[in-house]
Write a protein that holds these residues in place. Structure first.
Motif, PDB file in Angstrom:
ATOM      1  N   ASP B 271       0.849  -1.189   0.000  1.00 13.10           N
ATOM      2  CA  ASP B 271       0.000   0.000   0.000  1.00 13.10           C
ATOM      3  C   ASP B 271       0.887   1.242   0.000  1.00 13.10           C
ATOM      4  OD1 ASP B 271       0.939   0.218   2.578  1.00 13.10           O
ATOM      5  OD2 ASP B 271      -0.955  -0.318   3.528  1.00 13.10           O
ATOM      6  N   SER B 272       0.346   2.354   0.441  1.00  9.04           N
ATOM      7  CA  SER B 272       1.138   3.584   0.348  1.00  9.04           C
ATOM      8  C   SER B 272       2.406   3.520   1.203  1.00  9.04           C
ATOM      9  CB  SER B 272       0.296   4.795   0.744  1.00  9.04           C
ATOM     10  OG  SER B 272      -0.139   4.632   2.086  1.00  9.04           O
ATOM     11  N   GLY B 273       2.462   2.582   2.129  1.00  6.27           N
ATOM     12  CA  GLY B 273       3.681   2.410   2.923  1.00  6.27           C
ATOM     13  C   GLY B 273       4.742   1.600   2.203  1.00  6.27           C
ATOM     14  N   GLY B 274       4.439   1.152   1.000  1.00 10.23           N
ATOM     15  CA  GLY B 274       5.376   0.311   0.267  1.00 10.23           C
ATOM     16  C   GLY B 274       4.975  -1.151   0.390  1.00 10.23           C
ATOM     17  N   VAL B 275       5.939  -2.021   0.385  1.00 10.45           N
ATOM     18  CA  VAL B 275       5.693  -3.448   0.598  1.00 10.45           C
ATOM     19  C   VAL B 275       6.110  -3.739   2.026  1.00 10.45           C
ATOM     20  CG1 VAL B 275       6.328  -5.769  -0.089  1.00 10.45           C
ATOM     21  CG2 VAL B 275       6.083  -3.992  -1.822  1.00 10.45           C
TER      22      VAL B 275
ATOM     23  N   PRO C 240      -1.492   0.687  -5.565  1.00 12.48           N
ATOM     24  CA  PRO C 240      -1.444   1.582  -4.404  1.00 12.48           C
ATOM     25  C   PRO C 240      -0.030   1.833  -3.909  1.00 12.48           C
ATOM     26  CG  PRO C 240      -2.124  -0.630  -3.757  1.00 12.48           C
ATOM     27  CD  PRO C 240      -2.006  -0.645  -5.250  1.00 12.48           C
ATOM     28  N   LYS C 277       9.622  -1.857   2.687  1.00 13.05           N
ATOM     29  CA  LYS C 277      10.477  -1.284   1.663  1.00 13.05           C
ATOM     30  C   LYS C 277       9.649  -0.312   0.834  1.00 13.05           C
ATOM     31  CE  LYS C 277      14.111  -4.594   1.234  1.00 13.05           C
ATOM     32  NZ  LYS C 277      15.053  -5.248   0.337  1.00 13.05           N
ATOM     33  N   CYS C 279       8.811   1.758  -2.599  1.00 13.37           N
ATOM     34  CA  CYS C 279       8.762   1.212  -3.963  1.00 13.37           C
ATOM     35  C   CYS C 279       9.194   2.231  -5.013  1.00 13.37           C
ATOM     36  CB  CYS C 279       7.341   0.737  -4.267  1.00 13.37           C
ATOM     37  SG  CYS C 279       6.835  -0.587  -3.159  1.00 13.37           S
TER      38      CYS C 279
END
Lengths: 337, 337, 337, 337
Positions: B271-275, C240, C277, C279
């Protein structure tokens, strides 16, 4: 503006890499001259990279009036003298670490740099030019992880290069000077502070040969810095998986880990070994881009009249700390600075 | 064979968890009695778990002739006395760490255990019963990673529990005794060796309140063990991401990392936090299975007449090392053992 | 040998990137001319990159006798005509995909290329020049994963660029032509085979606007190739987490996953979001190196008289398959080839 | 309340696991009877688990008046008849999938369940009881990932069990019925919708033997569901790395991946294979907890008078879809529902 003309001395593995980068990757510089005592290697490399001038003696290299700058990638014991002579000859100087093999030499280098304030002098702490380290550094400086609590950094060479490491051991200065200097530089860069105590341990876990040089095949140290941050460094020569340089900065608000998996690339393999990533082979692979970036920075500093972020004093400071670690390791005692 | 009848004392968070596990998860035991000074909590918990007998006084619990074994999850200051009294009353005893809050108490506990050689005595080092730690331990013992070089272990509590940690600080004995004991136990378990030197650092990076108890909110130590292995331990109370217990054992032939991502489960979120992976909240979540496994081991030892792998002497030894770390931290000096 | 003189047409985001790469990163080429209808953008970019010649009309660009090669990064509808004209004018040609916006145009491009067998023609399938894709491809070709069973590839643009995507939708040709072409190229490259059946589904899950162009915001297709391999492709515009291009090749002996975490760099962040992490933002960030590598290959082909691995026929083939996917999507029917 | 008395039929690998779980792990049930045609296996297992009653004939098992519930883990062809007979005999019934080996059988099972509305009937879709799947499902239901766009799910058995799979192939019903049913169940559970079209492909990539049963060793299908979601399922028998069950749900606001690395535990190994995680061996290892959880749910439904979330109709529906996939695979045609 014309391209900067660079001469480079020393054609070991890293010397060749620097030569290639200057010759091929830099927009604003050209590799005008090469210098090495091994004449056949010198000619082969110069031929391959289309370098017109070749010297087997350093004094001839720096006497070349066409050259604007000199890149020093010779054996450590020659660094200080070559830095001094090149500056004296009116060249900008990029030197690989270390600044000198003793603290006296480091101070001698300081005086040489001070005597030529119009010249750019830069030391090769390439990790600062790695995209991921830089990204993490920006976050730390922006306060994103709060106050730094623990800085942990590893430098591990793969076991498969052990024969070379053993052969080089008597001349390496030991692991703190040979390998951990980069971690020491990172610690000072991330923490903006200096150590006030050092305790170091280690040993010869697989290769007793290092003991003959008062060294270990794996060593570590715990330091407290003046800003209270804890610093744990580990350096080893027996990594089973590859070349591993990783750093963790634990802060009160966040934690950053850089390269905790030393992955070769973005390929994940699923086979009888499980789910796995292959690892970087060596520093040339891992820091491939950093070596280009740092040389671009050197050239840009010359072109724009800036001074590099790393000063000659940083070089001395890092050596000083590495020597303290070495002493702590050899004596088994806590050293307070 | 009939089920083992167990009485448990102490209904803090971990005490309730042990009670639930004994009542619900163990095939060969039943929770026959509960003891706590808080009568309403005692009755509520006993009602919920269908525990017939309830005591507000420990002496009444151990006087209950039906009970085969007692589980001690009371405040640390009570451990030694309760261990002694329970053994004296003819019960098998499982006690949470620490064995005692002073080394004298630990030795008192040793004598009590020695005086009842027919009784099973077990200390709650639950990490040894975690599936992943056990798997790694098997590999180390089988020689798969060669000779151990560096043992690194972290115990981090999440920042969100800081208020409780501050309130408890004066009674915790400090982080080495309160948190790092588990890492010390792991180090001894994995390395089969004892420390010969300890240097410790740390500070109050976010919460000055810990200084009043001569403690830090984050601390670490570097030890050398007799087998030459390096041991670096870190304990902190300000983890931004969750409850983090991770361990790395670097050997000459391989490296093992246990829980280097303290993942809550197998779900990855993009999501917006990345993976990202969400993290464990606390020790009860992370070591949920371990608490069941260790209690099963306790019951099985009693049923089969075996003695647990961890002895009372391990309890003393771990406390001794933790006290040495604490002294090293408080004095800022290197301590050689 | 003198540097190759290149003129580039089109200064959209990718056009600017190609211009920068040619001007700054290529050793054996120089950016001699730029062409764009937007004169102020043209001049600003040419000034910044020190490009001497500027053209607002493509016919003037190709009339420049100094130029050896032309790079086409103009709107898709212009590609075929410009390819033809540039070859006609005696230039080597690098063109961004697609070869043409209809199959007729693709065949027209084929004839133009065939008419100039001495010229290098290359299409911009940059993923083939990504280090990780190349590494995986080598492994597949070496038989390391056995026989390919399933090829799965995703192309996802981040939601945050959705406004641009909606505006561009009527001219994009739909997602199979606009995005999945790269995955189609990869499938053919890895599998050395062609599809024999296509089924496609999808829809407007978040943005009904795409329906007006008979497109979806997320689409996918399942194909069977002649070598029996299964191929599943997914393309979406609402990611996202960032720009996500990932590929999995399941073989009978091993599985490879390329970029299953579209990580920006080697930094791992531990904070309230867990362990995470960040992206990649977009194709320019993710494929930064690939764009340089492919242009180096174009230049090297010209200099050494080689032909690029990707031929004009590959361009037609990929378009043909993308059109088939589009038709399958629009009709909801299985299409056999 | 007294413990529920359960009799279990079928002592294959999963049958033994269910027996162990009921005997050892469930607080509110006991394993009162076992049934299998293999008398020596029956007695050995019953002895080991202290099960008092043993039957070699199913009719004797269900005639045992003491039993409250029957657990059916017999060969698939026997399921429907045993479900019917057990309900008729007044038992609650837990049956492994499939409900029946034909749709007629499934409907026969439906009628049997309808005829005994006071009895609990539950089908063994254990993945719904996996902690990670449940966690992801909660997030999807809470709207955290927005609208579901793509549901992708893999079921891969390790190559090392291929001999058993080949031997079992003629009786397995093919991979869609044997393996993908679990993925089909998950798709319906996560999406709350039904398929409206199915296209399936696959083949014998390593083991031609499966062709004799009109099956492949690896197969996949793409479906569109009524809520427009895309569903891609893959089932294979040649996984090189272990037992791999993974699922991805791409939504308009977030993406969830469950078990994208089928890690055995939390240990990461760094050795000559790189940085790696070992994988789960088989379904019994991966879903160890789920099998306990689902049986606890079965027992709890009986004790509290609740009905399980999965109904007999879900069993029919899943079979229906699996048969459609099988037909699509065998005919090579798109099937619209």
């Amino acid at each position: 503006m014309n391209k900067l003309k660079i001469g480079s001395v020393g054609l070991g593995r890293l010397g060749i890499r620097h030569a290639e980068n200057i010759a091929v990757k830099l927009q604003h510089a050209e590799l005008t001259a090469l210098c090495d005592i091994n004449e056949s290697l010198l000619n082969a490399t110069a031929d391959r990279l289309n370098v017109p001038r070749r010297y087997t003696r350093f004094e001839d290299l720096i006497a070349d009036d066409d050259l604007n700058a000199v890149v020093i990638v010779s054996p450590s014991a020659l660094h200080t003298g070559q830095i001094e002579a090149a500056l004296q000859a009116g060249k900008h100087v990029f030197s690989e670490k270390p600044l000198g093999v003793t603290l006296d030499e480091c101070r001698q280098a300081e005086r040489a740099v001070e005597a030529h304030p119009d010249k750019v002098f830069m030391l090769g702490f390439m990790r600062r030019f790695d995209e991921s380290y830089r990204y993490a550094h920006d976050k730390v400086k922006a306060g994103e992880i709060g106050r730094p609590v623990l800085f942990r950094s590893y430098s591990q060479d793969p076991e498969k290069f052990i024969d070379g490491a053993i052969a080089f051991a008597p001349h390496s200065g030991g692991q703190f000077l040979d390998m951990a200097v980069h971690d020491i530089d990172l610690a000072r860069w991330f923490l903006d502070s200096e150590p006030e105590s050092v305790y170091a341990v280690g040993g010869c876990y697989a290769h007793p040969e290092f003991a003959e040089s008062q060294d270990g095949d794996n060593v570590s140290c715990l330091m407290k810095f003046r800003n209270e941050a804890m610093v744990f460094l580990f350096a080893g020569r027996t990594a089973p998986h590859g070349y591993n340089v990783e750093t963790e900065i634990i802060g009160t608000k966040g934690i950053l880990r850089i390269a905790s998996v030393p992955q070769k690339n973005l390929v994940e393999i699923l086979d009888s070994g499980g789910v796995r990533k292959e690892c970087s082979e060596n520093f040339l692979e891992r820091f491939s881009e950093s070596y280009v970036n740092e040389m671009e920075e050197f050239v840009d500093c010359i072109r724009t009249g800036r001074k590099p972020e790393v000063t000659v004093y940083d070089g001395t400071k890092v050596s000083e700390i590495a020597y303290t670690c070495k002493e702590a390791f050899e004596t088994g005692e806590l050293i307070k600075l």
